[in-house]
Motif scaffolding. Sequence first.
Motif, PDB file in Angstrom:
ATOM      1  N   THR A  60       0.824  -1.207   0.000  1.00 33.31           N
ATOM      2  CA  THR A  60       0.000   0.000   0.000  1.00 33.31           C
ATOM      3  C   THR A  60       0.859   1.258   0.000  1.00 33.31           C
ATOM      4  O   THR A  60       0.531   2.253  -0.667  1.00 33.31           O
ATOM      5  CB  THR A  60      -0.933  -0.038   1.234  1.00 33.31           C
ATOM      6  OG1 THR A  60      -1.974  -0.977   0.963  1.00 33.31           O
ATOM      7  CG2 THR A  60      -1.536   1.318   1.538  1.00 33.31           C
ATOM      8  N   VAL A 104       8.719   5.312   1.836  1.00 33.85           N
ATOM      9  CA  VAL A 104       7.381   5.421   2.426  1.00 33.85           C
ATOM     10  C   VAL A 104       7.089   4.099   3.135  1.00 33.85           C
ATOM     11  O   VAL A 104       7.138   3.031   2.510  1.00 33.85           O
ATOM     12  CB  VAL A 104       6.317   5.725   1.353  1.00 33.85           C
ATOM     13  CG1 VAL A 104       4.957   5.964   2.005  1.00 33.85           C
ATOM     14  CG2 VAL A 104       6.727   6.935   0.512  1.00 33.85           C
ATOM     15  N   SER A 105       6.797   4.178   4.419  1.00 33.82           N
ATOM     16  CA  SER A 105       6.533   2.955   5.189  1.00 33.82           C
ATOM     17  C   SER A 105       5.734   3.282   6.441  1.00 33.82           C
ATOM     18  O   SER A 105       6.185   4.064   7.276  1.00 33.82           O
ATOM     19  CB  SER A 105       7.859   2.298   5.588  1.00 33.82           C
ATOM     20  OG  SER A 105       7.630   1.197   6.435  1.00 33.82           O
ATOM     21  N   GLN A 106       4.567   2.696   6.550  1.00 29.83           N
ATOM     22  CA  GLN A 106       3.754   2.886   7.753  1.00 29.83           C
ATOM     23  C   GLN A 106       4.534   2.486   8.986  1.00 29.83           C
ATOM     24  O   GLN A 106       4.691   3.255   9.920  1.00 29.83           O
ATOM     25  CB  GLN A 106       2.466   2.056   7.607  1.00 29.83           C
ATOM     26  CG  GLN A 106       1.490   2.099   8.768  1.00 29.83           C
ATOM     27  CD  GLN A 106       1.862   1.241   9.957  1.00 29.83           C
ATOM     28  OE1 GLN A 106       1.851   1.751  11.090  1.00 29.83           O
ATOM     29  NE2 GLN A 106       2.238   0.006   9.753  1.00 29.83           N
ATOM     30  N   SER A 107       5.028   1.249   8.998  1.00 27.87           N
ATOM     31  CA  SER A 107       5.687   0.702  10.196  1.00 27.87           C
ATOM     32  C   SER A 107       7.084   1.259  10.391  1.00 27.87           C
ATOM     33  O   SER A 107       7.592   1.296  11.508  1.00 27.87           O
ATOM     34  CB  SER A 107       5.795  -0.816  10.066  1.00 27.87           C
ATOM     35  OG  SER A 107       6.604  -1.146   8.932  1.00 27.87           O
ATOM     36  N   LEU A 242      -5.863  -4.179  -4.235  1.00 29.51           N
ATOM     37  CA  LEU A 242      -5.081  -4.808  -3.159  1.00 29.51           C
ATOM     38  C   LEU A 242      -5.942  -4.987  -1.908  1.00 29.51           C
ATOM     39  O   LEU A 242      -5.935  -6.056  -1.284  1.00 29.51           O
ATOM     40  CB  LEU A 242      -3.833  -3.971  -2.835  1.00 29.51           C
ATOM     41  CG  LEU A 242      -2.962  -4.504  -1.690  1.00 29.51           C
ATOM     42  CD1 LEU A 242      -2.372  -5.873  -2.020  1.00 29.51           C
ATOM     43  CD2 LEU A 242      -1.838  -3.547  -1.344  1.00 29.51           C
TER      44      LEU A 242
HETATM   45  O1  M6R Z   1       4.792  -0.771   7.006  1.00 31.89           O
HETATM   46  P1  M6R Z   1       4.848  -0.580   5.499  1.00 31.89           P
HETATM   47  O2  M6R Z   1       4.047   0.569   5.050  1.00 31.89           O
HETATM   48  O3  M6R Z   1       6.274  -0.518   5.000  1.00 31.89           O
HETATM   49  O4  M6R Z   1       4.200  -1.899   4.920  1.00 31.89           O
HETATM   50  C1  M6R Z   1       4.193  -2.149   3.542  1.00 31.89           C
HETATM   51  C2  M6R Z   1       3.248  -3.263   3.181  1.00 31.89           C
HETATM   52  O5  M6R Z   1       3.610  -4.462   3.831  1.00 31.89           O
HETATM   53  C3  M6R Z   1       1.809  -2.935   3.553  1.00 31.89           C
HETATM   54  O6  M6R Z   1       1.381  -1.731   2.995  1.00 31.89           O
HETATM   55  C4  M6R Z   1       0.844  -4.044   3.083  1.00 31.89           C
HETATM   56  O7  M6R Z   1       0.789  -4.074   1.686  1.00 31.89           O
HETATM   57  C5  M6R Z   1      -0.524  -3.839   3.715  1.00 31.89           C
HETATM   58  N1  M6R Z   1      -1.019  -5.061   4.285  1.00 31.89           N
HETATM   59  C6  M6R Z   1      -1.548  -3.276   2.758  1.00 31.89           C
HETATM   60  O8  M6R Z   1      -2.818  -3.202   3.289  1.00 31.89           O
END
Ligand code: M6R
Length: 385
Positions: A60, A104-107, A242
């Motif tokens: 994502t 770009v990364s949520q985590s 997705l």
């Molecule tokens: O933590 P991140 O943004 O780096 O994670 C990337 C992907 O693993 C994450 O966006 C994944 O595709 C999600 N489950 C989407 O809903």
Amino acid sequence: EKGGYKHFMLKEIHEQPRAIEDTLRGRVDLNNADVVAAEIGMTDEVAKNLGRVYFVACGTSAHAAMAGRYWVEQLARVPSTLEIGSEVRYRDPVFMPNDLVVAVSQSGETLDTLAAVKAAKAAGAHIISVANVVDSAIPRVSDGVLYTHAGPEIGVASTKCFTTQLAALLMLAVYLGRRRGTLKPEDARRVLDALWHVPAQMREVLAKAEDVKNIAKKHLRAHDMLFLGRGTQFPVALEGALKLKEISYIHAEGYAAGEMKHGPIALIDEDMPVVVVCPRDNQYEKTLSNMQEVKAREGQVIGICTENDADVKRLCTGNAGGTPRSGRGNWAADAPDAIEIPVAENEVLPLLTVVPLQLLAYYMADLKGTDVDQPRNLAKTVTVE
Ligand code: M6R
């Protein structure tokens, strides 16, 4: 802790207006038509002399980065590229000293993205991360960080982190555009003002959740779905597909609408729901003609459109809902399978059009009875290769 919602994902979808407000607050400066973000850690000199912006991300976050890439090209006029984290590492990529790498990364912990960032850093590139988890690994190795203030995201399927990433990346594009002299103050103000109004407009879209649920019910028996969009609606189409596959296990493909004739059009028949993201933007006419092509092949068109768009809505009527030609019910008399979004500037449209797609995936999964927050085989944070 789910605040009365059945799942974290639904709660997080509804938290998006607040999450975006928190991400914009203190950064959007409408008076000076600028973005205040010292944390980017870049001198104006570096911004002016950039040779390339190299986005790197997974899943994502890569979809958000794709929109970021389009915005940076358009508003800051820097050549930009997007690479998937896992593809960078072993490819011996070429980085240059005047590259800006945007991770770009949520985590902030995704191993593939982290490894790519380390390779870029070793090559002397300037690194900025867009992350949600404070002080995570990727921000720690970056020269600057633009945090999204989405709050903890528990659902494995990312929602509020995606839209706050979009907000952060659009701010970054404006920031660069202002420093590079490619974005006039009045244009910057137009974009920032539109961004400022997104939370209120998003609340209007969220109020249509029941309409989305009705569309989900109608198409529950689909085995495959296509998602189409152009320009910055292309990453939205990828993201809609997705979300659907992750949590409902329905096979879905996102495509640039213009690619339809190069292959996927062969798949279209009366059993195939095709979601077309078609707001009134600069590519509206072309996307509308793709919708007509789907309809002409008896595909079932689900539209995301700007309010009062009679042309799109007409193409979204008469869907048989998985029971084509069965003669059951009078679907043609049903409400069109279209969700309207408010009128907004082109740049902020992806933040609005993605919301009905998140809701569609959510309701299709929930109606099928899957484990929405913990889909099979997936982890929230992927710290393995
Ligand atoms: O933590 P991140 O943004 O780096 O994670 C990337 C992907 O693993 C994450 O966006 C994944 O595709 C999600 N489950 C989407 O809903």
